[in-house]
Design a protein around this motif. Structure first.
Motif, short mmCIF file in Angstrom:
data_model
loop_
_atom_site.label_atom_id
_atom_site.label_comp_id
_atom_site.label_asym_id
_atom_site.label_seq_id
_atom_site.Cartn_x
_atom_site.Cartn_y
_atom_site.Cartn_z
N LYS A 159 53.50 48.11 35.88
CA LYS A 159 54.68 47.99 37.13
C LYS A 159 54.86 49.56 37.52
O LYS A 159 55.37 50.21 36.15
N GLY A 160 54.88 50.58 38.22
CA GLY A 160 55.01 52.00 38.43
C GLY A 160 53.52 52.37 38.02
O GLY A 160 53.86 53.82 38.66
N ARG A 161 52.26 52.15 37.14
CA ARG A 161 51.57 53.06 36.51
C ARG A 161 49.94 52.14 37.67
O ARG A 161 49.87 53.37 38.01
N PHE A 162 50.24 50.96 38.16
CA PHE A 162 49.31 50.18 38.26
C PHE A 162 49.74 50.18 39.58
O PHE A 162 50.47 49.88 40.19
N THR A 163 47.91 50.56 40.76
CA THR A 163 48.29 50.53 42.13
C THR A 163 47.28 49.38 42.61
O THR A 163 45.74 49.52 42.47
N ILE A 164 47.60 47.63 42.96
CA ILE A 164 46.22 46.98 43.64
C ILE A 164 46.65 47.59 45.25
O ILE A 164 47.60 47.87 46.19
N SER A 165 44.75 47.03 45.99
CA SER A 165 44.77 47.80 47.05
C SER A 165 43.62 47.22 47.42
O SER A 165 43.40 46.53 46.63
N ARG A 166 43.60 46.29 49.00
CA ARG A 166 42.22 46.08 49.63
C ARG A 166 41.52 47.12 50.67
O ARG A 166 42.29 46.87 51.39
N ASP A 167 40.58 46.41 51.08
CA ASP A 167 40.03 46.96 52.23
C ASP A 167 38.86 45.83 52.62
O ASP A 167 37.82 45.79 52.66
N ASN A 168 39.72 44.70 53.68
CA ASN A 168 39.29 43.26 53.77
C ASN A 168 37.77 43.94 55.16
O ASN A 168 36.20 43.29 54.53
N ALA A 169 37.51 45.52 55.59
CA ALA A 169 36.40 45.32 56.09
C ALA A 169 35.30 45.67 55.67
O ALA A 169 34.43 45.93 55.96
N LYS A 170 36.31 46.46 53.94
CA LYS A 170 34.26 46.94 53.67
C LYS A 170 33.97 46.02 52.23
O LYS A 170 33.11 46.15 51.63
N ASN A 171 35.54 44.63 52.18
CA ASN A 171 35.34 43.97 51.22
C ASN A 171 34.42 44.07 50.16
O ASN A 171 34.61 43.98 48.78
N THR A 172 36.25 45.14 49.76
CA THR A 172 35.88 45.71 48.26
C THR A 172 37.91 45.50 47.73
O THR A 172 39.20 45.86 48.69
N LEU A 173 37.61 45.13 46.36
CA LEU A 173 39.37 45.94 46.38
C LEU A 173 39.45 47.05 44.72
O LEU A 173 38.33 47.20 44.20
N TYR A 174 40.10 47.86 45.03
CA TYR A 174 40.83 48.42 44.38
C TYR A 174 42.10 48.15 43.50
O TYR A 174 42.55 47.34 43.52
N LEU A 175 41.83 48.33 42.25
CA LEU A 175 42.92 49.10 41.11
C LEU A 175 43.28 50.54 40.69
O LEU A 175 41.91 51.00 39.88
#
Length: 122
Positions: free
Chosen positions: A65-81
């Motif tokens: 927590k506070g160091r990692f950020t999860i996100s996603r772009d459903n249009a690109k079908n991609t998950l990020y960390l």
């Protein structure tokens, strides 16, 4: 079926940053909660973070927590960390996973990538 492929792992010194991606194919990921897990040598696979299908809800294990950020772009079908302020204890193989359930439990994720190695040196 959902196929997942992680990328972006590597080696970095403590305090550095890395960004992981997980590309999905087979089905659109917007219907799935997505998660990141990691497994260090000799240890069990552990939950890192997950995100709801819409991206509105996120959850992290306390150690990131506070160091990692999860996100996603459903249009690109991609998950990020996005991983910042990395520590040697973050060293592990990182896996992305997809599930119809919003959960920290690896067993509730039926779809997994092959993993990408993250190594943090002190």
């Amino acid at each position: 079926q959902v196929q997942l492929v992680e990328s972006g792992g590597g080696s970095v010194q403590a305090g550095g940053s890395l960004s992981l991606s997980c590309a999905a194919s087979g089905r659109t990921i917007s219907a799935y909660a997505m998660g990141w897990f990691r497994q260090a040598p000799g240890k069990e696979r552990e939950f890192v973070s997950f995100i709801s299908g819409s991206g509105i809800l996120t959850h992290y294990t306390n150690s990131v927590k506070g160091r990692f950020t999860i996100s996603r772009d459903n249009a690109k079908n991609t998950l990020y960390l996005q991983m910042n302020s990395l520590k040697p204890e973050d060293t592990a193989v990182y896996y992305c996973a997809a599930s119809t359930q919003f959960s920290e439990v690896a067993g509730r994720f039926p779809y997994w990538g092959q993993g990408t190695q993250v190594t943090v040196s002190s």
